[in-house]
Design a protein around this motif. Structure first.
Motif, PDB file in Angstrom:
ATOM      1  N   ARG A   1       0.842  -1.184   0.000  1.00 62.26           N
ATOM      2  CA  ARG A   1       0.000   0.000   0.000  1.00 62.26           C
ATOM      3  C   ARG A   1       0.884   1.244   0.000  1.00 62.26           C
ATOM      4  NH1 ARG A   1      -4.959   2.594   2.551  1.00 62.26           N
ATOM      5  NH2 ARG A   1      -6.339   0.927   2.230  1.00 62.26           N
ATOM      6  N   PHE A   2       0.605   2.149  -0.904  1.00 72.15           N
ATOM      7  CA  PHE A   2       1.337   3.411  -0.974  1.00 72.15           C
ATOM      8  C   PHE A   2       0.463   4.498  -0.382  1.00 72.15           C
ATOM      9  CE2 PHE A   2       4.624   2.014  -3.976  1.00 72.15           C
ATOM     10  CZ  PHE A   2       4.026   0.897  -4.547  1.00 72.15           C
ATOM     11  N   ALA A   3       1.021   5.269   0.555  1.00 71.12           N
ATOM     12  CA  ALA A   3       0.285   6.420   1.078  1.00 71.12           C
ATOM     13  C   ALA A   3       0.955   7.663   0.516  1.00 71.12           C
ATOM     14  CB  ALA A   3       0.333   6.427   2.593  1.00 71.12           C
ATOM     15  N   ASN A   4       0.189   8.457  -0.245  1.00 68.83           N
ATOM     16  CA  ASN A   4       0.763   9.637  -0.890  1.00 68.83           C
ATOM     17  C   ASN A   4      -0.108  10.860  -0.638  1.00 68.83           C
ATOM     18  OD1 ASN A   4       1.183   7.145  -3.092  1.00 68.83           O
ATOM     19  ND2 ASN A   4       3.006   8.374  -2.764  1.00 68.83           N
ATOM     20  N   VAL A   5       0.350  11.969  -1.206  1.00 69.63           N
ATOM     21  CA  VAL A   5      -0.436  13.198  -1.157  1.00 69.63           C
ATOM     22  C   VAL A   5      -0.975  13.439  -2.560  1.00 69.63           C
ATOM     23  CG1 VAL A   5      -0.369  15.684  -0.717  1.00 69.63           C
ATOM     24  CG2 VAL A   5       1.047  14.131   0.643  1.00 69.63           C
TER      25      VAL A   5
ATOM     26  N   ILE B   1      -7.372   4.785  -3.841  1.00 67.58           N
ATOM     27  CA  ILE B   1      -8.308   5.368  -2.878  1.00 67.58           C
ATOM     28  C   ILE B   1      -7.946   6.851  -2.852  1.00 67.58           C
ATOM     29  CG2 ILE B   1      -9.108   5.368  -0.478  1.00 67.58           C
ATOM     30  CD1 ILE B   1      -7.299   2.324  -1.496  1.00 67.58           C
ATOM     31  N   PHE B   2      -8.827   7.670  -3.413  1.00 68.34           N
ATOM     32  CA  PHE B   2      -8.430   9.060  -3.608  1.00 68.34           C
ATOM     33  C   PHE B   2      -9.506  10.010  -3.078  1.00 68.34           C
ATOM     34  CE2 PHE B   2     -10.835   7.635  -7.197  1.00 68.34           C
ATOM     35  CZ  PHE B   2     -11.575   8.730  -7.625  1.00 68.34           C
ATOM     36  N   PRO B   3      -9.130  11.234  -2.750  1.00 67.34           N
ATOM     37  CA  PRO B   3     -10.083  12.189  -2.179  1.00 67.34           C
ATOM     38  C   PRO B   3     -10.799  12.971  -3.270  1.00 67.34           C
ATOM     39  CG  PRO B   3      -7.921  13.158  -2.173  1.00 67.34           C
ATOM     40  CD  PRO B   3      -7.778  11.813  -2.824  1.00 67.34           C
TER      41      PRO B   3
ATOM     42  N   GLN C   1      -5.535  18.675  -5.155  1.00 72.17           N
ATOM     43  CA  GLN C   1      -4.189  18.677  -4.617  1.00 72.17           C
ATOM     44  C   GLN C   1      -4.204  18.787  -3.102  1.00 72.17           C
ATOM     45  OE1 GLN C   1      -1.708  21.970  -5.814  1.00 72.17           O
ATOM     46  NE2 GLN C   1       0.008  20.610  -6.170  1.00 72.17           N
ATOM     47  N   GLY C   2      -3.341  18.015  -2.467  1.00 71.60           N
ATOM     48  CA  GLY C   2      -3.087  18.245  -1.050  1.00 71.60           C
ATOM     49  C   GLY C   2      -3.640  17.208  -0.089  1.00 71.60           C
TER      50      GLY C   2
ATOM     51  N   ASN D   1       3.294   9.913   3.217  1.00 72.42           N
ATOM     52  CA  ASN D   1       2.457  11.053   3.592  1.00 72.42           C
ATOM     53  C   ASN D   1       2.455  11.227   5.108  1.00 72.42           C
ATOM     54  OD1 ASN D   1       0.591  13.030   3.933  1.00 72.42           O
ATOM     55  ND2 ASN D   1      -1.107  11.940   2.928  1.00 72.42           N
ATOM     56  N   PRO D   2       3.194  12.227   5.605  1.00 71.04           N
ATOM     57  CA  PRO D   2       3.277  12.428   7.060  1.00 71.04           C
ATOM     58  C   PRO D   2       1.900  12.626   7.710  1.00 71.04           C
ATOM     59  CG  PRO D   2       4.744  13.937   5.868  1.00 71.04           C
ATOM     60  CD  PRO D   2       3.943  13.221   4.843  1.00 71.04           C
ATOM     61  N   GLN D   3       0.949  13.223   6.949  1.00 68.50           N
ATOM     62  CA  GLN D   3      -0.393  13.466   7.500  1.00 68.50           C
ATOM     63  C   GLN D   3      -1.062  12.196   7.998  1.00 68.50           C
ATOM     64  OE1 GLN D   3      -1.634  15.311   3.596  1.00 68.50           O
ATOM     65  NE2 GLN D   3      -3.273  16.111   4.883  1.00 68.50           N
ATOM     66  N   THR D   4      -0.825  11.085   7.286  1.00 66.05           N
ATOM     67  CA  THR D   4      -1.567   9.855   7.613  1.00 66.05           C
ATOM     68  C   THR D   4      -0.664   8.785   8.223  1.00 66.05           C
ATOM     69  OG1 THR D   4      -1.194   9.017   5.364  1.00 66.05           O
ATOM     70  CG2 THR D   4      -3.218  10.244   5.735  1.00 66.05           C
ATOM     71  N   PHE D   5       0.527   9.208   8.584  1.00 66.70           N
ATOM     72  CA  PHE D   5       1.555   8.265   9.034  1.00 66.70           C
ATOM     73  C   PHE D   5       1.047   7.308  10.116  1.00 66.70           C
ATOM     74  CE2 PHE D   5       5.827   7.119  10.542  1.00 66.70           C
ATOM     75  CZ  PHE D   5       6.465   6.961   9.328  1.00 66.70           C
ATOM     76  N   ASP D   6       0.452   7.882  11.160  1.00 67.58           N
ATOM     77  CA  ASP D   6       0.043   7.042  12.300  1.00 67.58           C
ATOM     78  C   ASP D   6      -0.978   5.988  11.882  1.00 67.58           C
ATOM     79  OD1 ASP D   6       1.737   8.521  13.779  1.00 67.58           O
ATOM     80  OD2 ASP D   6       0.181   9.710  14.802  1.00 67.58           O
TER      81      ASP D   6
END
Ligand SMILES: Cc1ncc(C[n+]2csc(CCOP(=O)(O)OP(=O)(O)O)c2C)c(N)n1
Ligand code: SF4
Ligand SMILES: [Mg+2]
Lengths: 351, 614
Positions: free
Chosen positions: B16-20, B48-50, B54-55, B83-88
């Protein structure tokens, strides 16, 4: 009311047009509208125009929305297919039909409620899309079929039959059509056949989006003092910019009028419009001036009628989409289906 | 020190890749998935995208399964956390014994890491800052660089990746070398500094075969081309817009007159969904094959027109790429939530045909078929995709077309037949199948014209308010709907090896997860027969399938068990025997979820009353 078949009695001496059809062949079933309704006069003018143009009746597709006005396509061109669609959405149905078969003549019939109230969006977009059609609004300023509520074309300050004053600003569909890029814009009056018949003929010959606003008094709900769409009001306040004579391409041009007061406009198919000018300074090819003229007279309480604008070089949606000459609805598997070999190439590109 | 021993598996794990969103990661991630397929290993990627440009966070998940399980599995074995935002949250989602790859440029506190996973740090930002000066390049090459790291970590065939990069930038050849360089910087760093490979490994095999890799929306669009659609009217809405985009692309290639270069199609981006369906209906009335593509909110707007097409009997095709509702809901998440709003769309008594493809191949087949059905049945046909099928690439059977296949244009009376005096009644049921003849506008100068309307009429299309004529017509419409039951794709049944009183019904994008779930359920010692429904109205085999089992699980991706409601309603079945299995959080349903829900239920049903032990 159920359908009444009109007895088709053909008088042997009825005049025939160049196709051999009589006036009768352009009629539909008997109108069920109120006696004296302006819409019936428009029906008569449509019949007259199609007869005079010698159109093959079955080559017309009549499409409407919902309302007393939208019922009228049953009352003319009984040999044409008709489509009474949903309220305010005639333009999209007509656009789709036109995309499917570019070879028919599309006659869209609507009301002021249908086009200016619920259907304002579709009205605007089919004009800016340049659909090749004749779009007629039978404008009485009220919702006839639902018993006399104001529509969006009712003038501010006009009174309903029940005595209510309209406080909302009115929409002028002619001004909007000019602004939206319609390539043929006219206004007429249901009671003025002399003006209306040639306008309809010219609109049919026009290859682009032709819009005609026809003021059409509602006998039941809008023909009283205080109404600005009544017979009397329109007769008194009518300001005609021109009188029109329409000549199909095969007819010789007869200029019957004084030089200087007649302007001949050639349409795309070679047919010609002869404009008898009433307002000497009126230029039928100037969109901006037409808008100014309209507003100037509206401020004086005058209803401008006549052919207000015509584009000499109209384009239509099919030209914009570069579609083939052959109507899309007759293309066969051969033209439509790319076949297995092409599919194998696509499969290969997806590995 | 990890407390769980590191997972060790070949060709069977989830990355799984977590990106921005907007960081350019999509193409690197897609390269990763394609490379695995080129190595002959089946893989299923999911985006899985928002709802954002961007962002915001996005994830890209790749299920790798030599056994061919292509549904979502649930859980992550290797997390590429960019993606530091979703790291945890991302770390929490790793399976015990799993792996974490992260950008270690800025050291993270040990508390951020779990004890039971293997943590692999690569100072990606630092390397990029060293190698590149341009900010955009630093970002873009970081993506290729972590791909390079991965090639070493999981033993990916580097030649395959190089080849794919070369193919991808064909025509923009300048870009090939810098991308290859970034790839190797990452790979070299990993080989020099990390323990490579980790427990998760790829091994070249031949399990992909001749399958193709495509999104369902593109497949449905191609099906429309092959099915003869010549008019498309649409209004942009996620997740359906790429249907119209793909149709435009395919038509430009496949539908242009070779001599005049003119288009044998018309595509209009309408002002709204009311106009798009209006145009489709106008075109269908006039004899062209026409469709629109939309999603739930668009279907809501189209309701009045859909009823008109049903009652006035006009062919129309609606491709509905479902997303999570109600209202704007979760516009970029998947659900099967429009079954009822489509099956019974519009006011009054209405019923519509739904086709339920399971993957892009069926999206192609059903989309092409829908135009034949629309013409044959003279009614709207809904092709029900969802975001999972539509917007993700799927590994599926290659497309096939039988040359010489003739379009079924349905019952259309010709000028010759009219001329010969054949009786034409637009709503006259001459064949007893509820389907009447129609004529195209402009067919004959004096015969065969009629008035189309949404008001009631008699068999000869004459306006009437007579109750008997109205009922007569409504009854015929039901006969027509019955006719449809034998024309639409039949349900597919697969029976368990031994007789069982348990059955499962599923449809659409649930299919791949279901196939895997069956293995898991069987591993728990249970047997279930299964039926995949492929269309509405239901074929009679749906009734018998339910009748043959004590309990039938109806697995679907919505809250209200809409398929179950349709079955209860249309087949007159006791609802107690239909057990809903519902997944509707917007993510694709997983094999684990299905297997657990069904397995637990069967366990419960088989528990004997507890005996008091002596
Ligand atoms: C969606 C919808 N809303 C309301 C109506 C009811 N309705 C029928 S006709 C009409 C107004 C028609 O007015 P207009 O277009 O001006 O036609 P007229 O009867 O005046 O010729 C209305 C509101 C309807 N048919 N459909
Ligand atoms: S109500 Fe008015 S618009 Fe309708 S038919 Fe009567 S006069 Fe005409
Ligand atoms: Mg009106």
């Amino acid at each position: 009311m159920t359908y009444l078949a009109k007895p088709k009695f053909h008088h042997p001496n009825l005049p025939k047009n160049s196709l051999g059809y009589t006036h009768r062949d352009y009629e539909g079933s008997v109108s069920t509208l109120c006696a004296g309704c302006g819409h019936d006069s428009i029906t008569a003018s449509i019949i007259q125009a199609c007869f005079e143009l010698a159109i093959e009746p079955h080559r017309v597709a009549k499409i409407s929305g919902i309302g007393c006005s939208s019922k009228t396509p049953t009352y003319f061109l009984g040999n044409s297919h008709g489509f009474n669609s949903v309220h305010g959405r005639m333009p999209s149905v007509l656009t789709g039909a036109n995309l499917a078969n570019r070879d028919l003549i599309y006659l869209g019939v609507s009301g002021d409620g249908d086009s200016a109230s619920i259907g304002l969006g579709q009205f605007a977009h089919c004009l800016r899309r340049a659909v090749n059609m004749v779009y007629i609004v039978e404008n009485n300023g009220v919702y006839g079929l639902t018993k006399g509520q104001f529509s969006a074309t009712a003038d501010r300050g006009s009174k309903s039959k029940r005595g209510v004053t309209n406080t909302d600003n009115s929409i002028d569909l002619v001004a909007m059509a000019l602004q939206l890029g319609a390539s043929f814009v006219a206004r007429s009056f249901s009671g003025d056949k002399q003006q209306l018949v040639p306008v309809i003929k010219a609109a049919i010959a026009h290859r682009g989006a032709a819009f005609i606003d026809v003021i059409s008094p509602c006998i039941a709900f809008n023909n009283h003092a205080g109404s600005t769409k009544s017979f009397d009001f329109v007769r008194e306040h009518n300001e005609a910019v021109n009188r029109l004579d329409f000549m199909a391409s095969r007819m010789p041009i007869e200029v019957k009028y004084e030089p200087g007061t007649v302007e001949v406009v050639e349409q795309h198919d070679g047919s010609r419009l002869a404009l008898r000018k009433l307002a000497a300074d009126y230029d039928v090819h100037d969109r901006t001036a037409a808008l100014g003229f309209l507003q100037h007279h509206a401020a004086k309480g005058q209803v401008v009628t006549g052919l207000l604008y015509v584009d000499r070089e109209p384009e239509d949606l099919h030209a914009h989409l570069h579609t083939v000459e052959t109507p899309l609805n007759v293309l066969s598997e051969k033209e439509l289906c790319p076949g297995q070999a092409a599919l194998e190439a696509i499969n290969a590109s997806l590995r | 020190m990890p407390t769980a021993s590191p997972i060790s598996r070949v060709n069977d794990f989830v990355v799984r890749f977590a990106n921005v969103n907007g960081s350019g990661s999509a193409s690197a991630n897609e390269l990763f998935a394609r490379a695995i397929l080129r190595m002959g290993i089946p893989a299923a990627p999911r985006n899985i995208f928002p709802s954002n440009i961007q962002g915001l966070p996005t994830w890209y998940e790749v299920r790798i399964s030599e056994a061919g399980h292509l549904g979502a599995r649930g859980g992550t074995d290797l997390m590429v956390a960019m993606n530091p935002q979703t790291f945890d949250k991302d770390i929490a989602g790793i399976e015990p014994g799993g792996y974490l790859l992260y950008d270690s440029t800025r050291p993270l506190p040990a508390s951020k890491f779990r004890e039971d996973i293997t943590v692999i740090g690569v100072p990606l930002t630092a390397i990029c800052n060293r190698e590149y000066t341009d900010a955009r390049q630093r970002q873009l090459f970081k993506n290729i660089m972590y791909l390079g790291v991965l090639t070493a970590l999981i033993d990916m065939d580097i030649k395959v990746v190089e080849q794919l990069i070369t193919e991808q930038y064909k025509g923009k050849d300048k870009l090939i070398a810098p991308n290859l360089k970034a790839l190797h910087i990452g790979r070299d760093h990993a080989t020099l500094n990390l323990d490579c490979p980790i427990g998760l490994k790829l091994k070249t095999t031949d399990k992909v075969g001749d399958r193709i890799f495509i999104e369902g929306n593109a497949a449905a669009a191609l099906g429309a081309v092959y099915g003869g659609a010549s008019v498309c009217a649409w209004y942009p809405i996620t997740p359906s817009s790429s249907v119209a985009d793909a149709f435009t692309r395919y038509c430009a290639k496949l539908r242009v007159d070779p001599e005049t270069k003119e288009a044998r199609y018309a595509i209009v981006q309408a002002e709204d969904e009311l106009a798009s369906i209006g145009m489709v209906i106008g075109a269908g009335w006039n004899g062209a094959r026409a469709f629109t593509a939309t999603s739930g909110p668009g279907i809501s707007l189209m309701q009045e027109f859909i009823g008109l097409a049903y009652f006035a009997e006009i062919p129309a095709v609606l491709i509905n790429v479902q997303r999570a509702g109600p209202s704007t809901g979760m516009p970029t998440r998947t659900q099967q939530c429009d079954l009822i709003s489509c099956a019974y769309a519009s006011h009054g008594d209405t019923k519509h045909v739904l086709l339920l493809p399971q993957d892009p191949t069926e999206a192609f087949d059903f989309s092409a078929l829908s135009f034949d059905l629309a013409d044959r049945l003279q009614t709207p046909i809904f092709v029900m995709l969802d975001l999972d099928i539509g917007m993700n690439h799927h590994l599926c059977r290659p497309f096939q077309w039988e040359d010489g296949r003739v379009y079924d244009r349905g019952k259309v009376m010709t000028a010759e037949e009219l001329e010969a005096g054949k009786d034409f009644g637009r709503y006259l049921d001459v064949d007893g199948d509820g389907i009447a003849y129609r004529t195209y506008p402009g067919t004959h100068p004096t015969k065969g014209s009629y008035f189309t309307r949404g008001t009631s009429r008699d068999r000869y299309a004459r306006y009437t308010e007579d109750g008997a004529a109205y009922v007569d017509n409504m009854q015929r419409l039901i006969r027509k709907f019955d006719t449809a039951k034998d024309l639409v794709p039949r349900p597919l049944i697969a029976n368990a090896d031994k007789p069982t009183k348990y059955g499962v019904i599923y449809f659409g994008s649930t299919a791949p997860a279901m196939e895997e779930a069956i293995d898991l359920i069987e591993a728990r010692g249970h047997a279930v027969d299964r039926m995949r429904i492929r269309a509405f109205p239901f074929h009679s085999s749906v009734n018998s399938f339910v009748a043959d089992h004590d309990f039938v699980y109806v697995v679907e991706q919505n809250r209200d068990a809409q398929m179950r409601s349709l079955i209860v309603n249309e087949c007159g079945i006791d609802p107690v025997r239909l057990v809903p299995i519902l997944h509707y959080d917007g993510t694709p349903i997983t094999a684990r979820f299905i297997a657990k829900s069904i397995g637990d239920h069967i366990d419960q049903m088989s528990v004997k009353p507890a005996k008091v032990s002596s």
